[in-house]
Each structure stands twice: as C-alpha cells, then as structure tokens.
Design a protein around this motif. Structure first.
Motif, PDB file in Angstrom:
ATOM      1  N   VAL A  88       0.647  -1.271   0.204  1.00  0.00           N
ATOM      2  CA  VAL A  88       0.266   0.253  -0.395  1.00  0.00           C
ATOM      3  C   VAL A  88       0.846   1.081  -0.395  1.00  0.00           C
ATOM      4  O   VAL A  88       1.371   1.463   0.880  1.00  0.00           O
ATOM      5  CB  VAL A  88      -1.278  -0.006   1.353  1.00  0.00           C
ATOM      6  CG1 VAL A  88      -1.623   1.250   1.005  1.00  0.00           C
ATOM      7  CG2 VAL A  88      -1.866  -1.299   1.356  1.00  0.00           C
ATOM      8  N   ASP A  89       0.553   2.172  -1.312  1.00  0.00           N
ATOM      9  CA  ASP A  89       2.435   3.193  -1.242  1.00  0.00           C
ATOM     10  C   ASP A  89       0.625   4.471  -1.482  1.00  0.00           C
ATOM     11  O   ASP A  89      -0.085   4.601  -2.882  1.00  0.00           O
ATOM     12  CB  ASP A  89       2.268   3.028  -1.979  1.00  0.00           C
ATOM     13  CG  ASP A  89       3.548   4.236  -3.198  1.00  0.00           C
ATOM     14  OD1 ASP A  89       3.466   5.113  -2.442  1.00  0.00           O
ATOM     15  OD2 ASP A  89       4.927   4.214  -3.679  1.00  0.00           O
ATOM     16  N   PRO A  90       0.691   5.667  -0.650  1.00  0.00           N
ATOM     17  CA  PRO A  90      -0.075   6.902  -1.132  1.00  0.00           C
ATOM     18  C   PRO A  90      -0.594   7.302  -2.157  1.00  0.00           C
ATOM     19  O   PRO A  90      -0.543   8.175  -1.884  1.00  0.00           O
ATOM     20  CB  PRO A  90       0.445   7.314   0.711  1.00  0.00           C
ATOM     21  CG  PRO A  90       1.083   6.713   1.055  1.00  0.00           C
ATOM     22  CD  PRO A  90       1.778   5.571   0.911  1.00  0.00           C
TER      23      PRO A  90
ATOM     24  N   LEU B 158      -8.112   2.571   1.869  1.00  0.00           N
ATOM     25  CA  LEU B 158      -7.860   1.307   1.495  1.00  0.00           C
ATOM     26  C   LEU B 158      -6.535   0.517   2.649  1.00  0.00           C
ATOM     27  O   LEU B 158      -6.496  -0.627   2.249  1.00  0.00           O
ATOM     28  CB  LEU B 158      -6.461   1.351  -0.059  1.00  0.00           C
ATOM     29  CG  LEU B 158      -5.826   0.876  -0.249  1.00  0.00           C
ATOM     30  CD1 LEU B 158      -6.446  -0.614  -1.671  1.00  0.00           C
ATOM     31  CD2 LEU B 158      -5.047   1.743  -1.366  1.00  0.00           C
ATOM     32  N   LEU B 159      -5.529   1.292   3.020  1.00  0.00           N
ATOM     33  CA  LEU B 159      -5.237   0.501   3.867  1.00  0.00           C
ATOM     34  C   LEU B 159      -5.700  -0.056   5.306  1.00  0.00           C
ATOM     35  O   LEU B 159      -5.408  -1.354   5.232  1.00  0.00           O
ATOM     36  CB  LEU B 159      -4.302   2.047   4.803  1.00  0.00           C
ATOM     37  CG  LEU B 159      -3.322   1.003   6.315  1.00  0.00           C
ATOM     38  CD1 LEU B 159      -1.665   0.990   5.164  1.00  0.00           C
ATOM     39  CD2 LEU B 159      -2.523   2.952   6.754  1.00  0.00           C
ATOM     40  N   ARG B 160      -6.823   0.304   5.249  1.00  0.00           N
ATOM     41  CA  ARG B 160      -7.828  -1.000   6.670  1.00  0.00           C
ATOM     42  C   ARG B 160      -8.621  -1.407   5.541  1.00  0.00           C
ATOM     43  O   ARG B 160      -8.730  -2.716   6.243  1.00  0.00           O
ATOM     44  CB  ARG B 160      -9.022   0.370   7.144  1.00  0.00           C
ATOM     45  CG  ARG B 160      -9.526  -0.317   8.070  1.00  0.00           C
ATOM     46  CD  ARG B 160     -11.250   0.551   8.136  1.00  0.00           C
ATOM     47  NE  ARG B 160     -12.079   0.612   7.389  1.00  0.00           N
ATOM     48  CZ  ARG B 160     -12.708   1.913   7.368  1.00  0.00           C
ATOM     49  NH1 ARG B 160     -13.208   2.290   8.542  1.00  0.00           N
ATOM     50  NH2 ARG B 160     -13.585   2.002   6.211  1.00  0.00           N
ATOM     51  N   ARG B 161      -9.081  -2.009   4.634  1.00  0.00           N
ATOM     52  CA  ARG B 161      -9.352  -2.973   3.788  1.00  0.00           C
ATOM     53  C   ARG B 161      -8.348  -3.943   3.076  1.00  0.00           C
ATOM     54  O   ARG B 161      -8.153  -5.480   4.091  1.00  0.00           O
ATOM     55  CB  ARG B 161      -9.551  -2.523   2.444  1.00  0.00           C
ATOM     56  CG  ARG B 161     -11.201  -1.528   2.707  1.00  0.00           C
ATOM     57  CD  ARG B 161     -11.818  -1.852   0.923  1.00  0.00           C
ATOM     58  NE  ARG B 161     -11.115  -1.143  -0.765  1.00  0.00           N
ATOM     59  CZ  ARG B 161     -10.876   0.030  -0.475  1.00  0.00           C
ATOM     60  NH1 ARG B 161     -11.425   0.722  -0.131  1.00  0.00           N
ATOM     61  NH2 ARG B 161     -10.222   0.712  -1.549  1.00  0.00           N
ATOM     62  N   SER B 162      -7.187  -3.028   2.987  1.00  0.00           N
ATOM     63  CA  SER B 162      -6.124  -4.311   2.879  1.00  0.00           C
ATOM     64  C   SER B 162      -5.395  -5.277   4.035  1.00  0.00           C
ATOM     65  O   SER B 162      -4.955  -6.673   4.408  1.00  0.00           O
ATOM     66  CB  SER B 162      -4.736  -3.302   2.455  1.00  0.00           C
ATOM     67  OG  SER B 162      -4.918  -2.810   1.421  1.00  0.00           O
ATOM     68  N   VAL B 163      -5.085  -4.202   5.374  1.00  0.00           N
ATOM     69  CA  VAL B 163      -5.312  -4.840   6.649  1.00  0.00           C
ATOM     70  C   VAL B 163      -6.560  -6.451   6.781  1.00  0.00           C
ATOM     71  O   VAL B 163      -5.865  -7.328   7.215  1.00  0.00           O
ATOM     72  CB  VAL B 163      -4.484  -3.956   7.430  1.00  0.00           C
ATOM     73  CG1 VAL B 163      -4.848  -4.782   9.139  1.00  0.00           C
ATOM     74  CG2 VAL B 163      -3.755  -3.267   7.551  1.00  0.00           C
TER      75      VAL B 163
ATOM     76  N   LEU C 184       1.847  -7.820   4.503  1.00  0.00           N
ATOM     77  CA  LEU C 184       1.362  -6.757   4.020  1.00  0.00           C
ATOM     78  C   LEU C 184       2.913  -5.659   4.089  1.00  0.00           C
ATOM     79  O   LEU C 184       3.096  -6.041   4.779  1.00  0.00           O
ATOM     80  CB  LEU C 184       0.086  -5.818   4.740  1.00  0.00           C
ATOM     81  CG  LEU C 184      -0.399  -4.754   4.419  1.00  0.00           C
ATOM     82  CD1 LEU C 184      -1.085  -4.677   2.659  1.00  0.00           C
ATOM     83  CD2 LEU C 184      -1.591  -4.270   5.089  1.00  0.00           C
ATOM     84  N   LEU C 185       2.851  -5.222   3.073  1.00  0.00           N
ATOM     85  CA  LEU C 185       3.855  -3.881   3.419  1.00  0.00           C
ATOM     86  C   LEU C 185       3.279  -2.190   3.117  1.00  0.00           C
ATOM     87  O   LEU C 185       2.841  -2.171   2.129  1.00  0.00           O
ATOM     88  CB  LEU C 185       4.826  -3.805   2.027  1.00  0.00           C
ATOM     89  CG  LEU C 185       6.282  -5.032   2.206  1.00  0.00           C
ATOM     90  CD1 LEU C 185       7.028  -5.289   0.546  1.00  0.00           C
ATOM     91  CD2 LEU C 185       6.802  -4.671   3.168  1.00  0.00           C
ATOM     92  N   VAL C 186       3.538  -1.107   4.047  1.00  0.00           N
ATOM     93  CA  VAL C 186       3.239   0.040   4.083  1.00  0.00           C
ATOM     94  C   VAL C 186       3.938   0.869   3.761  1.00  0.00           C
ATOM     95  O   VAL C 186       5.466   0.698   4.454  1.00  0.00           O
ATOM     96  CB  VAL C 186       2.304  -0.172   5.377  1.00  0.00           C
ATOM     97  CG1 VAL C 186       1.448   1.580   5.366  1.00  0.00           C
ATOM     98  CG2 VAL C 186       1.084  -1.137   5.343  1.00  0.00           C
ATOM     99  N   HIS C 187       3.612   1.857   2.625  1.00  0.00           N
ATOM    100  CA  HIS C 187       4.635   2.792   2.661  1.00  0.00           C
ATOM    101  C   HIS C 187       3.989   4.215   3.225  1.00  0.00           C
ATOM    102  O   HIS C 187       3.313   4.306   3.473  1.00  0.00           O
ATOM    103  CB  HIS C 187       4.691   2.946   1.589  1.00  0.00           C
ATOM    104  CG  HIS C 187       5.462   4.363   1.118  1.00  0.00           C
ATOM    105  ND1 HIS C 187       5.010   5.739   1.405  1.00  0.00           N
ATOM    106  CD2 HIS C 187       6.209   5.215  -0.177  1.00  0.00           C
ATOM    107  CE1 HIS C 187       5.769   7.058   0.844  1.00  0.00           C
ATOM    108  NE2 HIS C 187       7.042   6.190   0.291  1.00  0.00           N
ATOM    109  N   ASP C 188       5.453   4.376   4.731  1.00  0.00           N
ATOM    110  CA  ASP C 188       4.417   5.314   5.634  1.00  0.00           C
ATOM    111  C   ASP C 188       5.618   6.700   5.801  1.00  0.00           C
ATOM    112  O   ASP C 188       6.833   6.574   6.633  1.00  0.00           O
ATOM    113  CB  ASP C 188       3.303   4.955   6.711  1.00  0.00           C
ATOM    114  CG  ASP C 188       3.168   6.164   7.885  1.00  0.00           C
ATOM    115  OD1 ASP C 188       2.027   6.250   7.129  1.00  0.00           O
ATOM    116  OD2 ASP C 188       3.843   6.343   8.355  1.00  0.00           O
ATOM    117  N   CYS C 189       5.653   7.610   6.365  1.00  0.00           N
ATOM    118  CA  CYS C 189       6.114   8.880   6.453  1.00  0.00           C
ATOM    119  C   CYS C 189       6.710   7.928   8.080  1.00  0.00           C
ATOM    120  O   CYS C 189       7.657   8.910   8.468  1.00  0.00           O
ATOM    121  CB  CYS C 189       5.824   9.757   6.480  1.00  0.00           C
ATOM    122  SG  CYS C 189       4.437  10.795   7.767  1.00  0.00           S
TER     123      CYS C 189
END
Length: 217
Positions: free
Chosen positions: A54-56, A87-92, A98-103
């Motif tokens: 998931v990439d914003p 999208l992040l909630r659905r993916s989790v 799961l790989l998550v792109h976040d600051c």
C-alpha cells in the motif's frame, strides 16, 4: 535475519541480506520524504509479488487522474488521505502479509495499524530509514518531486521524536542488560541508513499462502 526488538544496522557494511517476517506480518517502511522508501519497497515487492503493498502515492495519482488539471492537490488532499486510509484498512483486514509505505512521523497511525493487525493476531514491524536531512532532500531532487518546507519540517520533527525514543529505549535496555523494546506498538524496528538500505535485498514472509495478493501502487 528475523528482526525482533531494535535492530540497528546503521553504519554497517557487508553482503546483501533478507529480512524474514512472520507470514501474516504488517511491515511499515518509514522515513523522510526522499529517503528511499519507494525504492526499497519496489525492490522488496519485485522479489515477493504475492505480498500486497500500500503506497499513498498511488492513491494520490488516482485522485489526480479524476480531478481537473487546474485544481491544486492541496484542495483535494483530505479526500486523497481518506481514500488512502480506507485502502489501508481494507488491505489489513484482507489478511496476509502486507508492506506499507508511510512517513512514520505520525504515532497515531502506527498505533491504529498495530491495533488493526493485533485484532487478527498479527504483528506490526517497522523499518525506519535514517539517511539524514541532506540525503533526503537530494533524493527528492533526484526523483523530481519535492514536498513543501512546512511538510518536510513536520516529518523531520516527528521522525526526530521517534529516533530519540529509540535511542532512549536502547540506552535503558543496555543498562539493564535486556533486549530493547523500541516502541510499544511495533514488535521490531529495523534501523537502516543509506548503506544498509542498499543491502536490504528482500523481505521474506514465512508461511505465505500460495495465492497471490495484489500489489497496490
């Protein structure tokens, strides 16, 4: 390597390595804008196409595609952020690795993601890129996308607090002779700088299902 607690690889050189996580782990890759998060995630995704990412930035581009060209991003930024959150909630909730792109500068986001993962009996792991302000700004120039000074300063302050907390945890744990507990919401924190980031060849997830998960972004 199976990260647990605080694993600090800054300043270490050597051969490429793989970070091995549980099969259903949620791994958040964080760092300043321009620190190389997308580069690392693309490398790991190419080696593990069955793992969702998931990439914003993908949400940003999708929102921009349906907006008038003359409309600045600042106008519809709240909508883009809401769509990313959904999208992040659905993916989790879909399950699987799961790989998550976040600051990484928002503690509330880590806490929320950890709660969502824990509700399914899963772990949250953090990969933090600490490349320094100058390298991050150079990375922005190289990719041709620069964030505003205000946004960059906000990310820098948030990540500075996180790095300070990690240092305090490490010092306390060392004094007590115990393993560091980096942040309450993350099972592990893998600290990388520019050199060790290039050595992080892939992320492996044990017990991954045979069916492929979509790569989002």
């Amino acid at each position: 390597m199976e990260p647990r607690g605080l694993v600090d690889l800054r300043g270490e050189h050597g051969a490429p390595f793989a970070a091995h996580y549980p099969g259903d782990a949620v791994v958040m890759v964080s760092g300043l804008p321009g620190s190389g998060k997308s580069t690392l995630l693309h490398r790991w995704s190419a080696r593990a196409p069955h793992v969702a990412t998931v990439d914003p930035r993908a949400v940003h581009e999708a929102c921009a595609a349906v907006m008038p060209d003359r409309l600045p991003y600042a106008v519809y930024r709240p909508w883009a952020r809401l769509e990313h959150f959904r999208l992040l909630r659905r993916s989790v909730r879909r399950g699987g690795p799961l790989l998550v792109h976040d600051c990484g500068s928002r503690a509330w986001m880590r806490r929320w993601l950890a709660r969502e993962a824990a509700g399914q009996g899963r772990e949250l792991h953090l990969v933090l890129l600490d490349v320094g302000e100058a390298a991050a700004l150079a990375g922005q120039r190289a990719r041709g996308r620069r964030v505003s000074r205000r946004a960059f300063a906000r990310h820098r302050r948030g990540l500075g607090r996180l790095l300070g907390a990690l240092t305090a945890h490490a010092l306390t744990a060392h004094a007590r002779g115990a393993a560091a507990t980096p942040v309450p919401e993350a099972v592990s924190v893998l600290l990388l700088d520019g050199a060790s980031r290039s050595r992080a060849a892939e992320a492996r997830f044990g017990g991954c299902p045979a069916a492929a998960h979509p790569v989002i972004g």
